[in-house]
Write a protein that holds these residues in place. Sequence first.
Motif, short mmCIF file in Angstrom:
data_model
loop_
_atom_site.label_atom_id
_atom_site.label_comp_id
_atom_site.label_asym_id
_atom_site.label_seq_id
_atom_site.Cartn_x
_atom_site.Cartn_y
_atom_site.Cartn_z
N GLN A 1 25.55 1.23 40.81
CA GLN A 1 25.93 2.47 41.49
C GLN A 1 25.03 3.64 41.10
N GLN B 1 27.14 -1.41 36.73
CA GLN B 1 27.32 -0.27 37.64
C GLN B 1 26.44 0.93 37.26
N GLU C 1 24.37 4.81 44.99
CA GLU C 1 24.44 6.16 45.55
C GLU C 1 23.70 7.19 44.73
N ALA D 1 26.34 0.23 47.33
CA ALA D 1 26.85 0.78 46.06
C ALA D 1 25.93 1.84 45.45
#
Length: 316
Positions: free
Chosen positions: A255, A234, A286, A284
């Motif tokens: 992410q 992530q 961002e 995802a």
Amino acid sequence: MKTLANIFLGFFIFEGIVAAPTIDTLTYDSDLYGIILGESDNLFDHIENEQSAQAETEVGTILPFVTQDSYSSAPLTEEPEEEASTPKLIDGSSPLGSGVLGPQTHDGLPTCLLCTCLGTTVYCDDHELDAIPPLPKKTTYFYSRYNRIKKINKNDFANLNNLKRIDLTENFISEIDEDAFRRLPQLQELVLRDNRIRQLPELPVTLTFIDISNNRLGRKGIRTEAFKDMIDLQHLYITDNNLDHIPLPLPESLQALHLQNNNIQEMHEDTFCKMKDITYVRRALEDIRLDGNPINLSKTPHAYMCLPRLPIGSLS
Ligand SMILES: *[C@@H]1O[C@H](CO)[C@@H](O)[C@H](O)[C@H]1NC(C)=O
């Protein structure tokens, strides 16, 4: 963060002392250690599961509590025996030694005396260590920030099947054996920021969080497709490394990608999106940081179509 950890440690140790049955046990013996370890188990898990922001608000509630206690509870009160009888100790059995304080270090001190063990977390921050100490088998979280470690050897983390986080922020690490992390089946978070690493070794695909910012990876420090199979990754932070490319492919789970202050000069329209599939959306991802790179993001306008937000960086 260092201060924060110290405050917590101070709190636990103080609690351990207050909870000790008699004044005799105030010496640094294994009873007291058992109490510290046993008591802190739940508290510590609690801290581990909090975001740092939440943890910080808790300092606010704990701090006054500590100061207040240290004055008001001067006469030590008797506590029931149960705490002493049910300590949850780290299993220190290992080829290098045994005992409740973990394996012996090269200096002859058990790791849990040299460092601090709370439940299955081992804290070795700021101890002038120049190597990873032998860790108890059940270690889950390992912190060894602000030391002088130069190298990570292939056996330093061998057989630590419960290890979930390694944090070696701010050491002198320049070399990591290719096998050092590969066989850690549960490793989720790897923090190696502020070192001198030139080559990233093979990493377990279970990782969710990687921070290798402020190292010396340069052009060749990251192998091709290094992150491809990390389907739970992530957060990937590789700022300040003199990187000249964006490491591809990026897993769908990603992410946050922080690449500021590198030497990235160009990107392709397929770096994040798929030019052949205009319906593709990379939901995802961002948080992309490309500021501090010699790249003109305006040159590849189609490269961000599938993203929820534009990357941060120079648009002119
Ligand atoms: C950045 O790219 C845009 C679009 O190609 C161009 O108009 C602009 O002049 C470029 N800026 C610089 C500083 O090269």
